[in-house]
Design an enzyme around this catalytic site. Structure first.
Site, short mmCIF file in Angstrom:
data_model
loop_
_atom_site.label_atom_id
_atom_site.label_comp_id
_atom_site.label_asym_id
_atom_site.label_seq_id
_atom_site.Cartn_x
_atom_site.Cartn_y
_atom_site.Cartn_z
N SER A 1 51.98 71.95 56.24
CA SER A 1 50.83 72.80 55.98
C SER A 1 49.50 72.21 56.44
CB SER A 1 50.75 73.09 54.48
OG SER A 1 50.50 71.90 53.76
N LYS B 1 41.24 68.36 54.49
CA LYS B 1 42.06 69.57 54.30
C LYS B 1 41.48 70.42 53.18
CE LYS B 1 46.91 70.97 53.53
NZ LYS B 1 48.28 70.48 53.24
N SER C 1 54.20 67.96 54.80
CA SER C 1 52.99 68.60 55.31
C SER C 1 52.00 67.69 56.00
CB SER C 1 52.27 69.35 54.18
OG SER C 1 52.97 70.52 53.85
#
Ligand SMILES: [Zn+2]
Lengths: 493, 486
Positions: free
Chosen positions: B155, B80, B179
């Site tokens: 997210s 990420k 997330s």
């Protein structure tokens, strides 16, 4: 304001008011590395050469507390008679400034490492005055903005982050000081203690000791404090005193002319010797403190605290008192000799081997200090060893040399480092203290000066000095003056 | 070679060991696949082929020497884009850091590579990990590989999507309020939130420091166990990382689950829950019951305060964490400003997206003089109450089971106009972050073709228990797919 009031009436007005002063002192701890990362704290390195992701505030970097900084903060707190909070909490103090890489400073807020201390200063009337210490907390220093010296300085400022993350303690006093002199005295004593502890070098030029002052005035006898102003930019002991003197006079002037003192932050302008308000925009801060989530609460167990308390050296005030009791020094002498740990140690090393500590003190404060000043040397590199000072004092007390001779011996000793006893011999300065030898000389002089002898015996007593002079002349000044006195008195009758 | 989308850590490692392929060839194969399949998904923001091939070279050398291969040997991983990678651009999905290249690796990244994994690139996410749909990225939304007109969740939308699409075998994501677990649920993959302190945060770009976690995404529970094994453990660079021994997560997977107690909170099926999701989750409960687990009704009385508490604490911390993006040292800077204050204002106005600015403003507000006690302090109290509720619950049960998200993946643009509704997407996930306990989302079937996940929450450092139950569930579902696909 002061220009609108005649100077004399202002002085009279000043008598009506009492200043109330509190100091906030920032002391840089002299740890090898920064408070939250492993970067060096060395002063004067090339800009930004002592930085890493943590102290640059790079995304994702995290602080790790430096244990040595905690040790030094606890020792400083204990020396200031503070209570150590077993659990203290780091907090974020939020504000934007280019020298603050994270946009917040990691500090301590409602749970500082230490509180409720005091520091003793000498009061004007003799005696002592305890100045309360509200709190001592740990925090990180910011970097330094540089606005000059670059080709494009007219357009850009630069930032040096070598100092960002250097450990500080902020020591906040109670509003317990009542004059600029007392504030000066407080800062002096505070610095002295930090130096004794070895937790800071307290170098004001390099910024390792910084001071802000809160000052207000009130009518003498009034209970309520007046409105205070905070004065920043006090970069020397002298500026602190001058700024306070100016600010007190300014506030009295405001009140005497019917005005009101405004609560504000003011900067001391050194060249004008005046304080000026900061722009209101710069002081309207809401720091939005909240607990720093990247650091666990700091725990200082009572066992650790006690362990650190045991490492405290004898502090200046205790040392002064002890020197007075143990060596019979005056308060003044004790004060001068405890100005630094090194000087006090030097004195004690000399005095321990001496029967005359007072004389030892005089040699150190007099000839030794003068010599070091003249040759720009320090105790660490002077050739005169403490035992030599003791020996020199003993030579005088034994009557081996006179005080005047001793001065010459000292000068040679400071130059060569040779012990005084051998210098006395090699310089041919041995004092004549043999009564038989002196009696023989006196007999010869009496025989050679019958006229003077007659006049003396007839009552012209000032001629005693003539005979002393003759003896000294005959012995090339090496006769023991006290012994000469005694012998002459007996012989001349 | 087999379809990349069915590879696992074990299959990659044995393919290396048996010389069926080389790490270098596998890397090339993945980049070709990304080139093709990621066009629609928009999962990857930055590829780091040079670094990947260098790491592949090391693995291939080990194979050539006949040396013991590290546990993640040759496994292609996506990271990420809020996790720092030295020399590889790390944007955080923000314009602010469009050209920011970290000079150091996050601890988790370092540990992944030490374990032999190959980092293919950095994947898309909501800006600074703020969002539940991945629509807050400055680099365009990620599309759900299972339904391209839908969001992947957020997210960590990119991490979930690339694992679901097969353009990475496993991925690292971050979880601050859900997330990891919510996008795992939306994309039909496994997502694990470790206990706070289990995985070092060093190098994870902070959103809300007391809530941020790094954790794994995978297609199988075992892969998450292996990934966690590699990244877990004390890190001296993170003062909040825990000095707790790391157990053998894989060894725990096949331990029997009969007799374990599963708590179902009284509000697990509250209003607002999509009935199709409810049906899948109730079926999951039945699977556990049939496997011999005891289902226990429990009550978590302070759960109702979780969302409000979360959005106060998370935004407060974010307002400070994002203060460093000021245009002074790195990242975006507005160059037209005449004064310092104007430079700050314009830089932050133009560098940040709307949701990030909304949260900075909220956070600044709740910390302001006069509001601190009413908001931030009160939220800390609520957080303590929540933790007490969960501690009490774990005296009764081994794990707690809930839906992961109230709905399956929603359509792109469906909730962007309503931030409050978007915040409710985290209703089942935020508490674990607030309390600091671990959680896992594991697929439990579909709702009209859209994946649904079930969430298991465990006691502090009980990741092994979560993985064990999730693994059994996964196996039981595979054996009887019909019952779970009703
Ligand atoms: Zn550093």
């Amino acid at each position: 304001m002061s220009t609108t009031i005649a100077q004399t009436s202002l002085t009279a007005a000043a008598e009506k008011y009492e200043p109330v002063i509190g100091l906030e002192v920032h002391v840089q701890l002299n740890t090898a590395t920064k408070i939250f990362c492993g970067c060096s704290t060395r002063f004067g390195a090339p800009a930004n050469s002592q930085t890493c992701p943590v102290c640059l505030g790079l995304p994702g970097a995290l602080p790790v507390l430096n244990r040595e900084a905690v040790v030094k903060a606890v020792r400083a707190s204990l020396a200031l008679n503070c209570q150590i909070n077993e659990r203290s909490v780091f907090a974020r103090k939020n504000y934007f400034y280019p020298d603050l890489p994270k946009g917040y400073q990691i500090s301590q807020y409602d749970k500082p490492i230490a509180e409720h201390g005091w520091l003793e200063v000498d009061a004007k009337n003799g005696g002592t005055h305890k100045i309360g210490i509200t709190r001592l907390h740990m925090e990180e220093d910011a970097g330094k903005n540089m606005h000059e010296g670059f080709a494009d300085s007219h357009q850009f400022s630069y930032v040096d982050l070598n100092r960002a993350g250097v450990p500080l303690v902020e020591i906040v006093s109670e509003p317990d000081m009542r004059s600029p002199e007392e504030a000066y005295e407080y800062l002096t004593r505070l610095k002295e203690i930090m130096l004794y502890l070895g937790v800071s070098d307290c170098n004001m030029e390099e910024g390792s000791l910084r001071c802000d002052a809160n000052v207000s005035v009130r009518l003498r006898g009034a209970e309520k404090f007046g409105t205070k102003a905070e004065i920043k930019n006090l970069n020397s002991f002298r500026y602190l005193q001058r700024a306070l003197e100016y600010e007190i006079e300014r506030q009295i002037g405001v009140l005497e002319s019917g005005g009101r003192v405004v609560q504000e932050t003011r900067l001391f302008n050194v060249s004008e010797g005046k304080t000026f308000p900061m722009r209101s925009k710069e002081q309207a801060h809401d720091y939005r403190y909240f607990p720093e989530p990247d650091l666990a609460p700091l725990i200082v167990s009572s066992a650790w605290r006690d362990e650190l308390a045991a490492t405290l050296p004898e502090l200046p005030r205790q040392k002064r008192n002890r020197l007075m009791n143990e060596y019979g020094l005056t308060a003044y002498d004790a004060d001068v000799l405890t100005v630094s740990q090194e000087l006090a140690d030097y004195f004690e090393a000399a005095a321990k081997g001496s029967k005359n500590p007072k004389a030892v003190a005089n040699w150190i404060m007099g000839d030794l200090t003068a010599h070091m000043k003249a040759t720009n040397t320090t105790l660490a590199d002077t050739k005169v060893r403490p035992n030599q000072i003791a020996e020199l004092a003993a030579l005088i007390d034994e009557g081996a040399i006179s005080g005047k001779m001793a001065k010459d011996v000292f000068a040679k000793m400071a130059e060569s480092g040779e012990p005084p006893r051998s210098l006395v011999a090699s310089m041919g300065l041995q004092q004549v203290s043999d009564p038989a030898a002196l009696e023989k000389i006196i007999d010869e002089i009496m025989a050679a000066n019958p006229k003077q002898l007659e006049q003396y015996r007839g009552g012209k007593t000032p001629l005693f000095a003539f005979f002393v002079g003759q003896v000294m002349k005959a012995t090339k000044g090496q006769a023991n003056p006290a012994l000469v006195n005694d012998l002459l008195k007996a012989k001349l009758g | 070679m087999t379809d990349p989308a069915v590879l696992t850590i074990d299959s990659v490692r044995s393919a290396m060991r048996n010389k069926q392929t080389t790490a270098a060839a596998l890397v090339e194969r993945f980049y070709a696949f990304i080139d093709d399949a990621d066009r629609q998904v928009n999962g990857y923001l930055t590829l780091c082929k040079e670094r990947a091939l260098a790491q592949a070279g090391k693995i291939d050398a080990l194979v050539d020497q006949g040396a013991e291969l590290p546990p993640l040997a040759g496994v292609p991983v996506a990271v990420k884009d809020v996790i720092s990678t030295a020399g590889v651009r790390t944007t955080c999905g923000s314009r602010m850091l469009e050209n920011y290249v970290p000079r150091y690796d996050a601890t988790a990244v370092q540990r992944l590579e030490k374990a032999g994994a190959i980092i293919l690139g950095k994947v898309n996410c909501d800006e600074f990990a703020m969002g539940s749909s991945n629509e807050n990225s400055a680099y365009g939304p990620v599309r759900n590989p299972r339904a391209l007109d839908r969001v992947p969740g957020g997210s960590s939308g990119g991490s979930a999507a690339v694992v679901a699409a097969g353009t990475a075998v496993v991925a690292l994501g971050s979880d601050t309020g859900g997330s990891i677990r919510q996008p795992a649920s939306f994309c039909g993959v496994v997502g694990l939130l470790p206990t706070y302190g289990r995985v070092s945060r060093f190098g994870l770009v902070a959103f809300a420091s007391s809530l941020d976690h790094i954790g794994p995404f995978s297609r199988t529970v075992k892969d998450s166990a292996q990934l966690l094994q590699a990244i877990a453990g004390r890190d001296p660079l993170d003062s909040t990382s825990a000095d707790v021994p790391v157990p053998d997560y894989v060894a725990a997977l096949d331990q029997p689950i009969r007799g374990l107690r599963i708590g179902v909170p009284s509000d697990a099926f509250a209003s607002g829950l999509d009935p199709r999701v409810e049906a899948r989750v109730r079926e999951a409960i039945e699977v556990f019951r049939r496997a011999g687990c005891e289902i226990v009704d429990i009550s978590l009385p302070n759960n109702q305060y979780a969302i409000a508490t979360y959005y106060i604490i998370a935004t407060a911390e974010a307002s400070a964490n994002l203060a460093r993006y000021d245009g002074v040292r790195y990242g975006f800077r507005n160059k037209d400003a005449a004064t310092l204050a104007e430079m700050y204002r314009r830089t932050r106005d133009q560098g940040f997206g709307a949701e990030v600015k909304r949260r900075i403003l909220l956070g600044t507000y709740v910390l302001s003089a006069g509001y601190y006690d009413a908001y931030y302090k009160q939220a800390q109290r609520a957080r303590a109450l929540l933790a007490a509720d969960y501690r009490k619950a774990f005296q009764q049960v081994d794990v707690i089971l809930t839906p992961t998200a109230p709905t399956p993946a929603f359509k792109l643009g469906e909730k962007t106009g309503n931030p409050l509704e978007m915040y409710l997407a985290d209703i089942y996930t935020v508490t674990a972050d607030l309390v600091g306990i671990p959680g896992i989302s594991v697929p439990c079937g579909d709702a009209d073709g859209l994946p649904v996940g079930v969430q298991l929450l465990g006691n502090y450092f009980a990741e092994a228990r979560l993985l064990q139950l999730a693994h059994h569930f996964e196996q039981l579902r595979a054996q009887a797919p019909a019952s779970a696909q009703a």
